[in-house]
Write a protein that holds these residues in place. Structure first.
Motif, PDB file in Angstrom:
ATOM      1  N   LEU A  34     -24.337 -52.113  35.646  1.00 51.74           N
ATOM      2  CA  LEU A  34     -25.495 -52.779  36.266  1.00 51.74           C
ATOM      3  C   LEU A  34     -26.326 -53.525  35.214  1.00 51.74           C
TER       4      LEU A  34
ATOM      5  N   LEU B 204     -24.456 -56.551  34.340  1.00 51.23           N
ATOM      6  CA  LEU B 204     -24.523 -57.508  35.457  1.00 51.23           C
ATOM      7  C   LEU B 204     -25.856 -58.273  35.424  1.00 51.23           C
TER       8      LEU B 204
ATOM      9  N   ILE C 104     -26.187 -62.256  34.900  1.00 52.82           N
ATOM     10  CA  ILE C 104     -26.824 -63.088  35.934  1.00 52.82           C
ATOM     11  C   ILE C 104     -27.916 -63.948  35.285  1.00 52.82           C
ATOM     12  N   TYR C 105     -28.705 -63.317  34.413  1.00 50.70           N
ATOM     13  CA  TYR C 105     -29.780 -64.068  33.733  1.00 50.70           C
ATOM     14  C   TYR C 105     -29.203 -65.249  32.947  1.00 50.70           C
TER      15      TYR C 105
ATOM     16  N   PHE D  23     -19.576 -56.803  37.909  1.00 49.78           N
ATOM     17  CA  PHE D  23     -19.685 -56.350  39.293  1.00 49.78           C
ATOM     18  C   PHE D  23     -18.427 -55.576  39.696  1.00 49.78           C
TER      19      PHE D  23
ATOM     20  N   PHE E 205     -18.650 -52.237  38.095  1.00 51.50           N
ATOM     21  CA  PHE E 205     -19.608 -51.393  38.809  1.00 51.50           C
ATOM     22  C   PHE E 205     -18.984 -50.821  40.082  1.00 51.50           C
ATOM     23  N   SER E 206     -18.272 -51.674  40.835  1.00 49.73           N
ATOM     24  CA  SER E 206     -17.664 -51.237  42.094  1.00 49.73           C
ATOM     25  C   SER E 206     -16.650 -50.121  41.836  1.00 49.73           C
TER      26      SER E 206
ATOM     27  N   THR F 278     -18.357 -46.862  40.693  1.00 51.45           N
ATOM     28  CA  THR F 278     -19.012 -46.181  41.819  1.00 51.45           C
ATOM     29  C   THR F 278     -17.974 -45.438  42.663  1.00 51.45           C
ATOM     30  N   LEU F 279     -16.881 -46.123  42.974  1.00 46.32           N
ATOM     31  CA  LEU F 279     -15.825 -45.487  43.777  1.00 46.32           C
ATOM     32  C   LEU F 279     -15.216 -44.309  43.011  1.00 46.32           C
TER      33      LEU F 279
ATOM     34  N   PHE G  44     -17.150 -41.232  43.161  1.00 47.92           N
ATOM     35  CA  PHE G  44     -17.009 -40.545  44.448  1.00 47.92           C
ATOM     36  C   PHE G  44     -15.595 -39.979  44.644  1.00 47.92           C
TER      37      PHE G  44
ATOM     38  N   TYR H 153     -12.462 -41.484  44.037  1.00 44.90           N
ATOM     39  CA  TYR H 153     -11.314 -42.353  44.341  1.00 44.90           C
ATOM     40  C   TYR H 153     -10.478 -42.537  43.070  1.00 44.90           C
TER      41      TYR H 153
END
Lengths: 226, 157
Positions: B34, B37, B41-42, B86, B89-90, B93-94, B97, B99
């Protein structure tokens, strides 16, 4: 519900990323007209710098913009067309003074470019060379030997090339650059471009667009007429 | 019978502790992604709006961000970085949990990010001889992600 939680988190971050990117993009383009007059930084007059200075415009214009610039600095080259638009739009109301502030630790050809502009100035073509150097910055910035390129510009401007080459290495040329540098250092300049509007430093954000520059100049002009 | 039962309980406890550590690691990887990211983005927005970063003696952001290496093939590198962070991050996160495929995919994403980061550090140090604070932050994030993934992989094997 727990099964969907990671996907909800990922979707939320994606939305947040798009939203924050869009907001940042919009705020970058919006001119900060209201804040400018209050965020000017007052400065002391400091040492005079090179005399006479390079001035574009009338001597006693109500607004004097003093730029500390480095010919090899990309943001200075980006500011150059914006300042030209300002000069054309305000005419006798605004004059622009250019001061050398070559960041020699960062830019290997900055000092040579400053010398070239001063040498052209000896033949009354400072601003023409100033324009050539900024417009063609990408062509000479990384050149191992920039001298033939600068001589090419001198030839294009119709200068006496032999005199130009001699003046580039003259002690007086270097002395003028050093005088500007000393003035900048005394005023607390640490980077380029730095602009002073009637001896007050403009916040860097003001220099990023013509609109914000105009707002600062208008504020100064309105202050004078009140 | 009671001995076998306690062995099973111990094995379950060890497994649960290992999973807990893995969850903690992937959560940290997600948080780091994050940060990367936000940084990317900035820089992408700065590039798209054409806003320069002032040249100063102490930092060379303008030199790095205006160099041809910042836009390979005309595409802003920061935008590619944002997509990579991104994705990381995805996957993190998975993976947090549970995965398992996401864990493998995260490693597949982070390895090229690490290689590109090394290349960019080399360019800043030896070619441009200038450093950009935002690029260094991104490099630090990628290095941390690599360490997290590498230690997790070593633990699994």
């Amino acid at each position: 519900m727990k099964r969907y939680l990671p996907f909800i988190t990922i979707a939320a971050v994606l939305l947040l990323a798009i939203l924050s990117g869009t907001l940042l993009f919009r705020s970058s383009q919006r001119p900060a007209t209201q804040q400018i007059p209050t965020t000017l930084t007052a400065t002391a007059p400091g040492p005079p710098g090179a005399q006479p200075p390079h001035i574009k415009g009338v001597q006693n214009a109500p607004v004097v913009l003093e730029e500390f610039g480095d010919f090899q600095c990309p943001p200075c080259a980006a500011l150059h067309p914006e300042l030209k638009k300002i000069e054309a739009a305000y005419g006798a109301k605004v004059s622009v003074v250019f001061r050398h502030f070559p960041l020699t630790k960062l830019h290997k050809n900055a000092l040579a470019a400053a010398r070239a502009s001063e040498a052209a100035g000896r033949q009354s073509r400072f601003w023409e060379m100033h324009n050539e150097l900024y417009v063609n910055q990408a062509k000479w910035s990384d050149a191992a030997d920039m001298r033939p390129i600068f001589i090419g510009y001198a030839r294009t401007l119709g200068l006496d090339v032999e005199r130009f080459t001699r003046d580039m290495n003259d002690n007086e040329t270097v002395a003028r650059i050093l005088a500007d540098l000393r003035r900048g250092e005394a005023l607390g300049v640490t980077g380029t471009p730095t602009l002073f509007l009637n001896n007050r430093e403009l916040p860097y954000d003001t220099l990023k667009s013509e609109a914000t520059l105009r707002a600062a100049i208008d504020a100064a002009l309105n202050g004078k007429t009140q | 019978m009671s001995v076998r039962k306690s062995e099973v309980t111990m094995a379950n406890d060890v497994g649960a502790a290992g999973r807990g550590r893995a969850t903690w690691r992937y959560t940290l990887a997600a948080v780091l992604s994050l940060i990367g990211l936000a940084d990317a983005i900035y820089l992408t927005v700065e590039h798209l709006t054409g806003r320069g970063v002032r040249c100063t003696v102490v930092a060379g952001c303008s030199e790095v961000l205006s160099s041809p290496y910042a836009t390979p093939g005309g595409v802003p590198l920061a935008a590619i970085g944002a997509a990579a962070y991104f994705s990381a991050f995805s996957c993190a996160t998975l993976a947090a949990f549970g995965y398992r495929r996401a864990q493998t995919l995260l490693a597949v994403i982070v390895v090229p990010m690490f290689i590109v980061t090394l290349g960019l550090l080399f360019i800043q140090t030896f070619v441009l001889r200038a450093f950009c604070d935002y690029c260094l932050l991104s490099a630090a994030v990628t290095l941390c992600l690599t360490v997290i993934i590498a230690t997790r992989l070593m633990q699994r094997h």
